[in-house]
Design an enzyme around this catalytic site. Sequence first.
Site, PDB file in Angstrom:
ATOM      1  N   TYR A  62       8.194   2.102  -7.419  1.00 15.24           N
ATOM      2  CA  TYR A  62       7.509   0.828  -7.654  1.00 15.24           C
ATOM      3  C   TYR A  62       7.200   0.637  -9.151  1.00 15.24           C
ATOM      4  CZ  TYR A  62       6.902   1.333  -2.618  1.00 15.24           C
ATOM      5  OH  TYR A  62       7.120   1.528  -1.281  1.00 15.24           O
ATOM      6  N   GLU A  64       0.862  -1.176   0.000  1.00 13.33           N
ATOM      7  CA  GLU A  64       0.000   0.000   0.000  1.00 13.33           C
ATOM      8  C   GLU A  64       0.904   1.233   0.000  1.00 13.33           C
ATOM      9  OE1 GLU A  64      -0.628  -1.933   3.111  1.00 13.33           O
ATOM     10  OE2 GLU A  64      -2.121  -3.206   2.138  1.00 13.33           O
TER      11      GLU A  64
HETATM   12  C1  LIG Z   1      10.577   6.197  -1.572  1.00 17.68           C
HETATM   13  C2  LIG Z   1      12.016   6.123  -1.056  1.00 17.68           C
HETATM   14  C3  LIG Z   1      12.189   4.842  -0.233  1.00 17.68           C
HETATM   15  C4  LIG Z   1      12.959   6.085  -2.270  1.00 17.68           C
HETATM   16  O1  LIG Z   1      14.261   5.863  -1.770  1.00 17.68           O
HETATM   17  P1  LIG Z   1      15.584   6.390  -2.529  1.00 17.68           P
HETATM   18  O2  LIG Z   1      16.733   5.633  -1.950  1.00 17.68           O
HETATM   19  O3  LIG Z   1      15.661   7.865  -2.478  1.00 17.68           O
HETATM   20  O4  LIG Z   1      15.245   5.950  -4.024  1.00 17.68           O
HETATM   21  P2  LIG Z   1      16.266   5.641  -5.205  1.00 17.68           P
HETATM   22  O5  LIG Z   1      17.376   6.633  -5.216  1.00 17.68           O
HETATM   23  O6  LIG Z   1      16.622   4.201  -5.185  1.00 17.68           O
HETATM   24  O7  LIG Z   1      15.335   5.928  -6.462  1.00 17.68           O
HETATM   25  C5  LIG Z   1      14.839   4.876  -7.279  1.00 17.68           C
HETATM   26  C6  LIG Z   1      13.677   5.387  -8.096  1.00 17.68           C
HETATM   27  O8  LIG Z   1      12.621   5.849  -7.240  1.00 17.68           O
HETATM   28  C7  LIG Z   1      11.985   6.993  -7.833  1.00 17.68           C
HETATM   29  N1  LIG Z   1      12.183   8.146  -6.953  1.00 17.68           N
HETATM   30  C8  LIG Z   1      12.879   8.172  -5.794  1.00 17.68           C
HETATM   31  N2  LIG Z   1      12.782   9.402  -5.228  1.00 17.68           N
HETATM   32  C9  LIG Z   1      11.993  10.142  -6.044  1.00 17.68           C
HETATM   33  C10 LIG Z   1      11.523  11.471  -5.995  1.00 17.68           C
HETATM   34  N3  LIG Z   1      11.834  12.298  -4.966  1.00 17.68           N
HETATM   35  N4  LIG Z   1      10.725  11.900  -6.973  1.00 17.68           N
HETATM   36  C11 LIG Z   1      10.379  11.102  -8.008  1.00 17.68           C
HETATM   37  N5  LIG Z   1      10.818   9.809  -8.124  1.00 17.68           N
HETATM   38  C12 LIG Z   1      11.608   9.350  -7.145  1.00 17.68           C
HETATM   39  C13 LIG Z   1      12.623   7.176  -9.184  1.00 17.68           C
HETATM   40  O9  LIG Z   1      11.888   6.397 -10.104  1.00 17.68           O
HETATM   41  C14 LIG Z   1      13.996   6.571  -8.968  1.00 17.68           C
HETATM   42  O10 LIG Z   1      14.580   6.119 -10.143  1.00 17.68           O
HETATM   43  P3  LIG Z   1      15.521   7.124 -11.014  1.00 17.68           P
HETATM   44  O11 LIG Z   1      16.644   7.523 -10.112  1.00 17.68           O
HETATM   45  O12 LIG Z   1      15.965   6.277 -12.167  1.00 17.68           O
HETATM   46  O13 LIG Z   1      14.651   8.291 -11.379  1.00 17.68           O
HETATM   47  C15 LIG Z   1      12.379   7.376  -0.219  1.00 17.68           C
HETATM   48  O14 LIG Z   1      11.985   8.547  -0.926  1.00 17.68           O
HETATM   49  C16 LIG Z   1      11.765   7.393   1.164  1.00 17.68           C
HETATM   50  O15 LIG Z   1      12.318   6.866   2.120  1.00 17.68           O
HETATM   51  N6  LIG Z   1      10.588   8.044   1.285  1.00 17.68           N
HETATM   52  C17 LIG Z   1       9.896   8.138   2.590  1.00 17.68           C
HETATM   53  C18 LIG Z   1       9.335   6.786   2.997  1.00 17.68           C
HETATM   54  C19 LIG Z   1       8.349   6.262   1.988  1.00 17.68           C
HETATM   55  O16 LIG Z   1       7.550   6.992   1.412  1.00 17.68           O
HETATM   56  N7  LIG Z   1       8.381   4.930   1.775  1.00 17.68           N
HETATM   57  C20 LIG Z   1       7.472   4.255   0.878  1.00 17.68           C
HETATM   58  C21 LIG Z   1       6.238   3.881   1.595  1.00 17.68           C
HETATM   59  S1  LIG Z   1       5.068   3.063   0.539  1.00 17.68           S
END
Ligand SMILES: CC(C)(COP(=O)(O)OP(=O)(O)OC[C@H]1O[C@@H](n2cnc3c(N)ncnc32)[C@H](O)[C@@H]1OP(=O)(O)O)[C@@H](O)C(=O)NCCC(=O)NCCS
Length: 164
Positions: free
Chosen positions: A118, A106
């Site tokens: 995702y 979710e």
């Molecule tokens: C979602 C989250 C886990 C992503 O972690 P991250 O280590 O920054 O992500 P990555 O660097 O591996 O990014 C992988 C992909 O995610 C997407 N992405 C990550 N951050 C993004 C942003 N701020 N905006 C848009 N796309 C994003 C992109 O598709 C990215 O691929 P790309 O680099 O080729 O564009 C992080 O933003 C987070 O911890 N958010 C708060 C907690 C949360 O929302 N968890 C998910 C609950 S369902």
Amino acid sequence: MNYSIRRMTLEDLSAVHEIDVLAFSLPWPERSFRFELLENPASRSWVVEADGRIAAMLVLWFIIDEAHIATIATHPDFRRQGLGEQILLHALRAAAADGARRAFLEVRAGNQAAQSLYKKYGFVVDGIRPKYYRDNNEDAFLMSLDGLDQLPVAGPGDQQAEKK
Ligand SMILES: CC(C)(COP(=O)(O)OP(=O)(O)OC[C@H]1O[C@@H](n2cnc3c(N)ncnc32)[C@H](O)[C@@H]1OP(=O)(O)O)[C@@H](O)C(=O)NCCC(=O)NCCS
């Protein structure tokens, strides 16, 4: 950046909880992570260690042949460096190796960053839980991914990840 992915241990709990508090408006109490590690046989948890710190965490529930991503977060200091992607892929591959065929989760309707992550790996929205989040009544999107056995074998920068 040097990083490795490994299973979460009790020693990681305070760092994991800190990431959770920074990442979510409704964080889990620390005891929930303890429960996942010690008492939930369906639970598998990993952390990314980078530059000597816990940089990201993920908890997955393995139910029959399905993997439910229970939580995933990257510490704000380490975002947009591919770690969320790597820990997600790692957990999905481990679940596939244990027989999972499908993954689901979710996500908040307004959480574009997570949804992009995702979607990058083929998850699709296949349902909505209206007003699922009790802090602001935000809807949850249900997302799922079929065909876990067809994930990419290794992502960029994945060489240092543990084997399973
Ligand atoms: C979602 C989250 C886990 C992503 O972690 P991250 O280590 O920054 O992500 P990555 O660097 O591996 O990014 C992988 C992909 O995610 C997407 N992405 C990550 N951050 C993004 C942003 N701020 N905006 C848009 N796309 C994003 C992109 O598709 C990215 O691929 P790309 O680099 O080729 O564009 C992080 O933003 C987070 O911890 N958010 C708060 C907690 C949360 O929302 N968890 C998910 C609950 S369902």
